[in-house]
Structures are given as C-alpha cells and as structure tokens.
Design a protein around this motif. Structure first.
Motif, PDB file in Angstrom:
ATOM      1  N   VAL A  14      46.190 116.477  75.131  1.00  0.00           N
ATOM      2  CA  VAL A  14      45.379 115.454  74.386  1.00  0.00           C
ATOM      3  C   VAL A  14      46.160 114.927  73.476  1.00  0.00           C
ATOM      4  N   TRP A  15      47.233 115.271  73.072  1.00  0.00           N
ATOM      5  CA  TRP A  15      48.226 113.793  72.186  1.00  0.00           C
ATOM      6  C   TRP A  15      48.383 112.473  73.054  1.00  0.00           C
ATOM      7  N   ASN A  16      48.279 113.001  74.535  1.00  0.00           N
ATOM      8  CA  ASN A  16      48.942 111.609  75.159  1.00  0.00           C
ATOM      9  C   ASN A  16      47.769 111.059  74.812  1.00  0.00           C
ATOM     10  N   ARG A  17      46.911 111.004  74.706  1.00  0.00           N
ATOM     11  CA  ARG A  17      45.411 110.640  75.416  1.00  0.00           C
ATOM     12  C   ARG A  17      45.421 110.020  74.045  1.00  0.00           C
ATOM     13  N   SER A  18      45.759 109.994  72.875  1.00  0.00           N
ATOM     14  CA  SER A  18      45.643 109.229  71.698  1.00  0.00           C
ATOM     15  C   SER A  18      45.728 108.107  71.284  1.00  0.00           C
ATOM     16  N   PRO A  19      45.577 107.186  70.588  1.00  0.00           N
ATOM     17  CA  PRO A  19      46.428 106.029  70.219  1.00  0.00           C
ATOM     18  C   PRO A  19      47.377 106.338  69.849  1.00  0.00           C
ATOM     19  N   PRO A  20      48.402 105.182  69.620  1.00  0.00           N
ATOM     20  CA  PRO A  20      49.809 105.579  68.777  1.00  0.00           C
ATOM     21  C   PRO A  20      49.969 105.992  67.484  1.00  0.00           C
ATOM     22  N   LEU A  21      50.875 106.364  67.303  1.00  0.00           N
ATOM     23  CA  LEU A  21      50.723 106.624  65.360  1.00  0.00           C
ATOM     24  C   LEU A  21      51.015 105.390  64.225  1.00  0.00           C
ATOM     25  N   GLU A  22      50.243 105.436  63.946  1.00  0.00           N
ATOM     26  CA  GLU A  22      50.376 104.308  63.052  1.00  0.00           C
ATOM     27  C   GLU A  22      50.850 104.864  61.701  1.00  0.00           C
ATOM     28  N   PRO A  23      52.622 104.082  60.801  1.00  0.00           N
ATOM     29  CA  PRO A  23      52.631 104.933  59.463  1.00  0.00           C
ATOM     30  C   PRO A  23      51.833 104.584  58.438  1.00  0.00           C
ATOM     31  N   LEU A  24      51.879 105.237  57.872  1.00  0.00           N
ATOM     32  CA  LEU A  24      51.180 105.253  56.154  1.00  0.00           C
ATOM     33  C   LEU A  24      51.976 105.215  54.939  1.00  0.00           C
ATOM     34  N   LYS A  25      51.921 104.449  53.800  1.00  0.00           N
ATOM     35  CA  LYS A  25      52.247 104.046  52.980  1.00  0.00           C
ATOM     36  C   LYS A  25      51.749 105.550  51.661  1.00  0.00           C
ATOM     37  N   PHE A  26      52.502 106.204  51.396  1.00  0.00           N
ATOM     38  CA  PHE A  26      52.497 107.116  50.517  1.00  0.00           C
ATOM     39  C   PHE A  26      52.380 106.108  49.422  1.00  0.00           C
ATOM     40  N   GLU A  27      50.967 106.596  48.591  1.00  0.00           N
ATOM     41  CA  GLU A  27      50.218 105.711  47.880  1.00  0.00           C
ATOM     42  C   GLU A  27      49.734 107.839  46.735  1.00  0.00           C
ATOM     43  N   LYS A  28      50.766 107.879  45.985  1.00  0.00           N
ATOM     44  CA  LYS A  28      50.449 108.312  44.400  1.00  0.00           C
ATOM     45  C   LYS A  28      49.221 108.597  43.808  1.00  0.00           C
ATOM     46  N   ASP A  29      48.761 106.806  43.677  1.00  0.00           N
ATOM     47  CA  ASP A  29      48.130 106.960  42.488  1.00  0.00           C
ATOM     48  C   ASP A  29      46.587 106.084  43.823  1.00  0.00           C
ATOM     49  N   ASN A  30      46.126 106.526  44.296  1.00  0.00           N
ATOM     50  CA  ASN A  30      44.991 106.200  45.198  1.00  0.00           C
ATOM     51  C   ASN A  30      44.900 107.447  45.545  1.00  0.00           C
ATOM     52  N   ARG A  57      47.590 120.004  40.450  1.00  0.00           N
ATOM     53  CA  ARG A  57      47.359 119.110  41.155  1.00  0.00           C
ATOM     54  C   ARG A  57      48.119 117.880  40.442  1.00  0.00           C
ATOM     55  N   SER A  58      47.323 118.051  39.279  1.00  0.00           N
ATOM     56  CA  SER A  58      48.383 117.440  38.292  1.00  0.00           C
ATOM     57  C   SER A  58      49.864 117.222  38.224  1.00  0.00           C
ATOM     58  N   GLN A  59      50.213 118.340  37.610  1.00  0.00           N
ATOM     59  CA  GLN A  59      51.638 118.545  38.079  1.00  0.00           C
ATOM     60  C   GLN A  59      52.407 117.918  39.508  1.00  0.00           C
ATOM     61  N   SER A  60      51.641 118.159  40.390  1.00  0.00           N
ATOM     62  CA  SER A  60      52.465 117.864  41.531  1.00  0.00           C
ATOM     63  C   SER A  60      51.915 116.542  41.537  1.00  0.00           C
ATOM     64  N   LYS A  61      50.924 116.276  40.918  1.00  0.00           N
ATOM     65  CA  LYS A  61      51.265 113.362  40.925  1.00  0.00           C
ATOM     66  C   LYS A  61      52.442 114.132  39.809  1.00  0.00           C
ATOM     67  N   ARG A  62      52.572 114.476  38.958  1.00  0.00           N
ATOM     68  CA  ARG A  62      53.818 113.868  37.935  1.00  0.00           C
ATOM     69  C   ARG A  62      55.410 114.317  39.090  1.00  0.00           C
ATOM     70  N   ILE A  63      55.354 115.455  39.439  1.00  0.00           N
ATOM     71  CA  ILE A  63      57.005 115.612  40.239  1.00  0.00           C
ATOM     72  C   ILE A  63      56.953 115.054  41.420  1.00  0.00           C
ATOM     73  N   VAL A  64      55.755 114.423  42.056  1.00  0.00           N
ATOM     74  CA  VAL A  64      55.941 113.763  43.002  1.00  0.00           C
ATOM     75  C   VAL A  64      56.479 111.696  42.838  1.00  0.00           C
ATOM     76  N   GLY A  65      56.068 111.905  41.167  1.00  0.00           N
ATOM     77  CA  GLY A  65      56.037 110.442  40.806  1.00  0.00           C
ATOM     78  C   GLY A  65      57.282 109.866  40.437  1.00  0.00           C
TER      79      GLY A  65
END
Length: 189
Positions: A14-30, A57-65
């Motif tokens: 199934v992976w071979n038939r999927s569209p090419p992968l597109e990179p995502l920009k990590f955004e912690k505030d969205n 979740r809030s601690q994780s968001k602070r740590i990720v920042g």
C-alpha cells in the motif's frame, strides 16, 4: 520466517501506491495540527514504559519549546536514517549488502554507515541443515505444560540435538556438567 516476510510485503505494498511524502514543519503553537498532542502521547507512553512520572500536555509543550534544536537535529537525523532503511524493506526483497548500520555522534559531528555483517553460520551434525542467530526453533507448548525433561527430549527427537546448556536471559536453566542430583532436580521443573 519467509511466510511472515511475504505477509509483511503484502501489507506494505500500500505504501508504494501512496503519494510521495511531504515534510511538515513542527509548530508547537498551532493546536490544529496535533503536533504537541502527538509528542505528549509519545512521551506518556515512554514514561509508562520506563516507570517515570508522565508529563501533562502543557508540560510537554513547555519542554518542547525548550528543546526544538535537539528535536530538529538528533531526532530528525535518526528518524531519517531509520526511514531510509524502512524504504528498503517496503520496496521488496533486497540483499543484505543493501542495508546499512548507522552511527551518529552529533557532539563530534560524525556520521558513520556500514554494511551489516551476516550472522555466523553453524553446521549441525549429523543433520544437513545450518543455523544462525536469526533462526528460531519453535517448540509447541502443549497441554499440560512441558517440563525441562520433556523439552530436552523433544529437541533430541525432532532435531537430533543434545542440549549441553540452556539459558534464559542471564539465568542458567540447565547444564550437562551439573551433578546428576542437580540435573534430576531441574529436569522435573
């Protein structure tokens, strides 16, 4: 085994038939992209695995920042290297020389990649088959449960193997060098 590998390739086609992968920009505030939710869930699972206190979740968001540079370097590099190897698995059967071991040391700015070695092959006598650390012997558990004596008898009958030592992790379960009394005690377990 070959049958499991065949099933894996069928599932991954199934992976071979999927569209090419597109990179995502990590955004912690969205919050609509669920990036922080994913990180918080993964961190909670890791905390549970290692018996450490989970972060909210809030601690994780602070740590990720605070660790965006680390996520952008080490994690991305490791994920990319693993992804390269995964593409090789998904793409179909390949020789061992197509795969790579990778060593990444960011503190020294060093990346090393090399071909993995094939496992050592042992020839078993008087049988005509070979054995590597990648092979497995399957022993049916059956009812009632097998004792150590029944397991050793099964291995001798089915595979012609005389067990000299049996280990489970670091525990020595059986040794042919033990005294007959100690062997008799363990064989009944």
């Amino acid at each position: 085994g070959p049958e499991q590998l065949k099933k894996l390739h069928q599932v991954l086609k199934v992976w071979n038939r999927s569209p090419p992968l597109e990179p995502l920009k990590f955004e912690k505030d969205n919050d609509s992209n669920f990036h922080v939710d994913f990180v918080a869930a993964a961190a909670s699972l890791r905390a549970q695995n290692y018996g450490i206190p989970p972060a909210s979740r809030s601690q994780s968001k602070r740590i990720v920042g605070q660790i965006i540079p680390a996520i952008a370097t080490t994690t991305a590099a490791v994920a990319g290297l693993v992804g390269l190897e995964l593409y090789k698995v998904v793409g179909g059967p390949r020789p061992l020389r197509a795969f790579r071991h990778s060593y990444l040391h960011l503190a020294e700015n060093r990346l090393e990649r090399w071909e993995p070695c094939a496992p050592a092959v042992q020839k078993l006598h008087p049988l005509t088959w070979t054995w590597t650390c990648w092979n497995r012997l399957e022993v049916p558990a059956g009812q009632p449960e097998k004792t150590l004596e029944l397991l050793l008898a099964y291995l001798k009958e089915q595979f012609g193997l005389r067990v000299k030592m049996l280990l489970f992790g670091k525990a020595l379960l059986y040794s042919a060098r033990w005294s007959p009394e100690k062997q008799a005690q363990r064989l009944a377990l």
